[in-house]
Scaffold this active site. Sequence first.
Site, PDB file in Angstrom:
ATOM      1  N   TYR A 156       0.839  -1.216   0.000  1.00 54.81           N
ATOM      2  CA  TYR A 156       0.000   0.000   0.000  1.00 54.81           C
ATOM      3  C   TYR A 156       0.864   1.252   0.000  1.00 54.81           C
ATOM      4  CZ  TYR A 156      -2.575   3.924   2.057  1.00 54.81           C
ATOM      5  OH  TYR A 156      -3.087   5.182   2.315  1.00 54.81           O
ATOM      6  N   LYS A 160       1.398   4.264  -2.803  1.00 54.55           N
ATOM      7  CA  LYS A 160       1.129   5.687  -2.543  1.00 54.55           C
ATOM      8  C   LYS A 160       2.401   6.505  -2.780  1.00 54.55           C
ATOM      9  CE  LYS A 160      -2.178   7.419  -1.219  1.00 54.55           C
ATOM     10  NZ  LYS A 160      -3.396   7.965  -1.902  1.00 54.55           N
TER      11      LYS A 160
HETATM   12  P1  NAD Z   1     -11.494   4.544   1.563  1.00 50.08           P
HETATM   13  O1  NAD Z   1     -11.023   3.186   1.226  1.00 50.08           O
HETATM   14  O2  NAD Z   1     -12.488   4.732   2.651  1.00 50.08           O
HETATM   15  O3  NAD Z   1     -12.110   5.240   0.272  1.00 50.08           O
HETATM   16  C1  NAD Z   1     -11.527   5.119  -1.007  1.00 50.08           C
HETATM   17  C2  NAD Z   1     -12.568   5.518  -2.041  1.00 50.08           C
HETATM   18  O4  NAD Z   1     -11.948   5.410  -3.333  1.00 50.08           O
HETATM   19  C3  NAD Z   1     -13.798   4.610  -2.038  1.00 50.08           C
HETATM   20  O5  NAD Z   1     -14.971   5.374  -2.108  1.00 50.08           O
HETATM   21  C4  NAD Z   1     -13.620   3.769  -3.298  1.00 50.08           C
HETATM   22  O6  NAD Z   1     -14.853   3.369  -3.877  1.00 50.08           O
HETATM   23  C5  NAD Z   1     -12.861   4.741  -4.196  1.00 50.08           C
HETATM   24  N1  NAD Z   1     -12.086   4.036  -5.233  1.00 50.08           N
HETATM   25  C6  NAD Z   1     -11.245   2.977  -5.040  1.00 50.08           C
HETATM   26  N2  NAD Z   1     -10.758   2.579  -6.227  1.00 50.08           N
HETATM   27  C7  NAD Z   1     -11.289   3.406  -7.175  1.00 50.08           C
HETATM   28  C8  NAD Z   1     -11.163   3.499  -8.589  1.00 50.08           C
HETATM   29  N3  NAD Z   1     -10.408   2.628  -9.272  1.00 50.08           N
HETATM   30  N4  NAD Z   1     -11.835   4.474  -9.244  1.00 50.08           N
HETATM   31  C9  NAD Z   1     -12.615   5.344  -8.556  1.00 50.08           C
HETATM   32  N5  NAD Z   1     -12.800   5.278  -7.230  1.00 50.08           N
HETATM   33  C10 NAD Z   1     -12.134   4.325  -6.536  1.00 50.08           C
HETATM   34  O7  NAD Z   1     -10.177   5.394   1.838  1.00 50.08           O
HETATM   35  P2  NAD Z   1      -9.923   6.604   2.842  1.00 50.08           P
HETATM   36  O8  NAD Z   1      -9.465   6.055   4.117  1.00 50.08           O
HETATM   37  O9  NAD Z   1     -11.068   7.535   2.790  1.00 50.08           O
HETATM   38  O10 NAD Z   1      -8.653   7.271   2.134  1.00 50.08           O
HETATM   39  C11 NAD Z   1      -8.831   8.265   1.127  1.00 50.08           C
HETATM   40  C12 NAD Z   1      -7.469   8.724   0.644  1.00 50.08           C
HETATM   41  O11 NAD Z   1      -6.742   9.274   1.739  1.00 50.08           O
HETATM   42  C13 NAD Z   1      -6.601   7.611   0.081  1.00 50.08           C
HETATM   43  O12 NAD Z   1      -5.889   8.123  -1.006  1.00 50.08           O
HETATM   44  C14 NAD Z   1      -5.664   7.255   1.221  1.00 50.08           C
HETATM   45  O13 NAD Z   1      -4.442   6.763   0.733  1.00 50.08           O
HETATM   46  C15 NAD Z   1      -5.503   8.603   1.884  1.00 50.08           C
HETATM   47  N6  NAD Z   1      -5.221   8.565   3.340  1.00 50.08           N
HETATM   48  C16 NAD Z   1      -5.996   7.842   4.193  1.00 50.08           C
HETATM   49  C17 NAD Z   1      -5.753   7.907   5.557  1.00 50.08           C
HETATM   50  C18 NAD Z   1      -6.607   7.171   6.554  1.00 50.08           C
HETATM   51  O14 NAD Z   1      -6.284   7.180   7.751  1.00 50.08           O
HETATM   52  N7  NAD Z   1      -7.688   6.541   6.175  1.00 50.08           N
HETATM   53  C19 NAD Z   1      -4.692   8.687   6.033  1.00 50.08           C
HETATM   54  C20 NAD Z   1      -3.902   9.393   5.121  1.00 50.08           C
HETATM   55  C21 NAD Z   1      -4.193   9.340   3.771  1.00 50.08           C
HETATM   56  O1  DAU Z   2      -1.095   6.381   8.513  1.00 46.87           O
HETATM   57  C1  DAU Z   2      -2.093   6.598   7.556  1.00 46.87           C
HETATM   58  C2  DAU Z   2      -2.706   5.291   7.130  1.00 46.87           C
HETATM   59  O2  DAU Z   2      -3.506   4.845   8.224  1.00 46.87           O
HETATM   60  C3  DAU Z   2      -3.530   5.394   5.867  1.00 46.87           C
HETATM   61  O3  DAU Z   2      -2.707   5.771   4.795  1.00 46.87           O
HETATM   62  C4  DAU Z   2      -4.222   4.079   5.551  1.00 46.87           C
HETATM   63  O4  DAU Z   2      -5.067   4.218   4.425  1.00 46.87           O
HETATM   64  C5  DAU Z   2      -5.060   3.692   6.751  1.00 46.87           C
HETATM   65  O5  DAU Z   2      -5.673   2.438   6.529  1.00 46.87           O
HETATM   66  C6  DAU Z   2      -4.208   3.637   8.024  1.00 46.87           C
HETATM   67  O6  DAU Z   2      -3.258   2.534   7.955  1.00 46.87           O
HETATM   68  P1  DAU Z   2      -2.962   1.604   9.229  1.00 46.87           P
HETATM   69  O7  DAU Z   2      -2.443   0.321   8.758  1.00 46.87           O
HETATM   70  O8  DAU Z   2      -2.178   2.354  10.232  1.00 46.87           O
HETATM   71  O9  DAU Z   2      -4.471   1.471   9.790  1.00 46.87           O
HETATM   72  P2  DAU Z   2      -5.263   0.201  10.398  1.00 46.87           P
HETATM   73  O10 DAU Z   2      -6.532   0.751  10.973  1.00 46.87           O
HETATM   74  O11 DAU Z   2      -5.348  -0.913   9.449  1.00 46.87           O
HETATM   75  O12 DAU Z   2      -4.328  -0.242  11.607  1.00 46.87           O
HETATM   76  C7  DAU Z   2      -4.006   0.636  12.660  1.00 46.87           C
HETATM   77  C8  DAU Z   2      -3.058  -0.088  13.580  1.00 46.87           C
HETATM   78  O13 DAU Z   2      -3.777  -1.147  14.254  1.00 46.87           O
HETATM   79  C9  DAU Z   2      -1.917  -0.774  12.886  1.00 46.87           C
HETATM   80  O14 DAU Z   2      -0.766  -0.724  13.734  1.00 46.87           O
HETATM   81  C10 DAU Z   2      -2.373  -2.228  12.730  1.00 46.87           C
HETATM   82  C11 DAU Z   2      -3.239  -2.440  13.956  1.00 46.87           C
HETATM   83  N1  DAU Z   2      -4.389  -3.347  13.807  1.00 46.87           N
HETATM   84  C12 DAU Z   2      -5.206  -3.171  12.735  1.00 46.87           C
HETATM   85  C13 DAU Z   2      -6.310  -3.983  12.578  1.00 46.87           C
HETATM   86  C14 DAU Z   2      -7.228  -3.825  11.381  1.00 46.87           C
HETATM   87  C15 DAU Z   2      -4.642  -4.295  14.786  1.00 46.87           C
HETATM   88  O15 DAU Z   2      -3.898  -4.430  15.775  1.00 46.87           O
HETATM   89  N2  DAU Z   2      -5.746  -5.096  14.624  1.00 46.87           N
HETATM   90  C16 DAU Z   2      -6.593  -4.980  13.548  1.00 46.87           C
HETATM   91  O16 DAU Z   2      -7.580  -5.755  13.462  1.00 46.87           O
END
Ligand code: NAD
Ligand code: DAU
Length: 350
Positions: A156, A160
Amino acid sequence: MKKILITGGAGFIGSHVVRRFVNNYPNYQIVNLDKLTYAGNLANLTDVENSPNYRFVKADITDATAMNELFESENFDSVIHLAAESHVDRSITDPTAFVITNVIGTVNLLNAAREYWKGDYNKKRFYHVSTDEVYGALGEEGMFTETTSYDPHSPYSASKASSDHFVRAYHDTYGLDCVISNCSNNYGSHHFPEKLIPLAINNIKNNKPVPVYGKGENVRDWLWVEDHARAIDVIFHQAKTGQTYNIGGHNEWKNIDLINLLCQIMDEKLGREAGESAKLITYVTDRAGHDLRYAIDSTKLQNELDWVPSLQFEEGLAKTVDWYLTNNEWLENVTSGNYQSYYAKQYDNK
Ligand code: NAD
Ligand code: DAU
């Protein structure tokens, strides 16, 4: 009148960004482009779906022809790009899907912007939303700044990082007006329950085991999702071209401490005896290549653009739990597997 394409607007963060822009900028037209994968859910946007300045387009960013046609017909002024495969665990089992969406999808959008803006980049901006995971992992000390070298470990974060490099390359090579932000872990409403916090809330509610990877000692820096959306707004409007900003909550938590806090909050909200929910904590095999610690230094954003996180974590976590407990139907729908067919089918063949 500005027409802004927001990609991934049906996802977790994207829906908060769309809502903010639709409500705060009635003179903008917001086009939300989303493929509606398992993570995309139009139920996240029911409160704005009938707004006159909002429109949804179901499309796939990996389809270059579709992206070119859309740019040709819509004449967007700017792009805020969030669409991505976002879950680290899924990237470990299917890395190619992450390359296709996160790298090729981003390049398709960059190409379409370059082609249809035809070198006239005045007031046309490509904003790429990225993650702190591109910087790799920290030890006990230190924080990621905008000058930290990229060192991604998971498929992932590698995808990115690659997309970030392409965005910078299009700025440096073609002069496209690009900005990038790298944000830490978000939490809040509408978060798909495969990620740690919503998964744990859902499992605690249903008396199911709460899986903690390894010893639970990994550290994440949590930010309220609406604070991220506000940061995106500020950066989109005020950043100079070619700039990168780190966004974070200055809010580091060991996973096990976070889960224990969540269990306490859930005990209170569900009227359980103190310690009841914590009995569900189950240590499981660690994630492969699990990054030990993330921590963001957002001084640049705070000093240059006057952004600071607004919400204390304990308050935000309690609000998040309340949202999941009152939006039981949302949670049941997204975990039932039927919601996509219901929401996505309305847009098929349109
Ligand atoms: P998410 O998985 O909740 O949402 C992703 C969205 O993208 C979904 O609505 C999905 O349908 C759409 N999508 C996926 N593939 C696609 C495609 N081929 N064409 C069009 N749409 C598509 O993700 P999120 O957590 O909301 O993250 C959004 C963005 O922010 C991502 O780029 C992620 O890398 C970044 N980001 C997330 C976090 C986090 O903590 N969740 C932190 C920092 C950055
Ligand atoms: O740091 C930003 C990122 O944060 C984003 O870019 C990603 O899209 C987002 O998914 C998130 O990534 P993480 O891997 O940090 O998030 P996740 O919620 O999957 O996991 C958070 C932490 O918890 C990580 O250390 C793994 C742990 N974990 C996760 C899951 C799903 C557990 O211990 N148990 C679990 O079941």
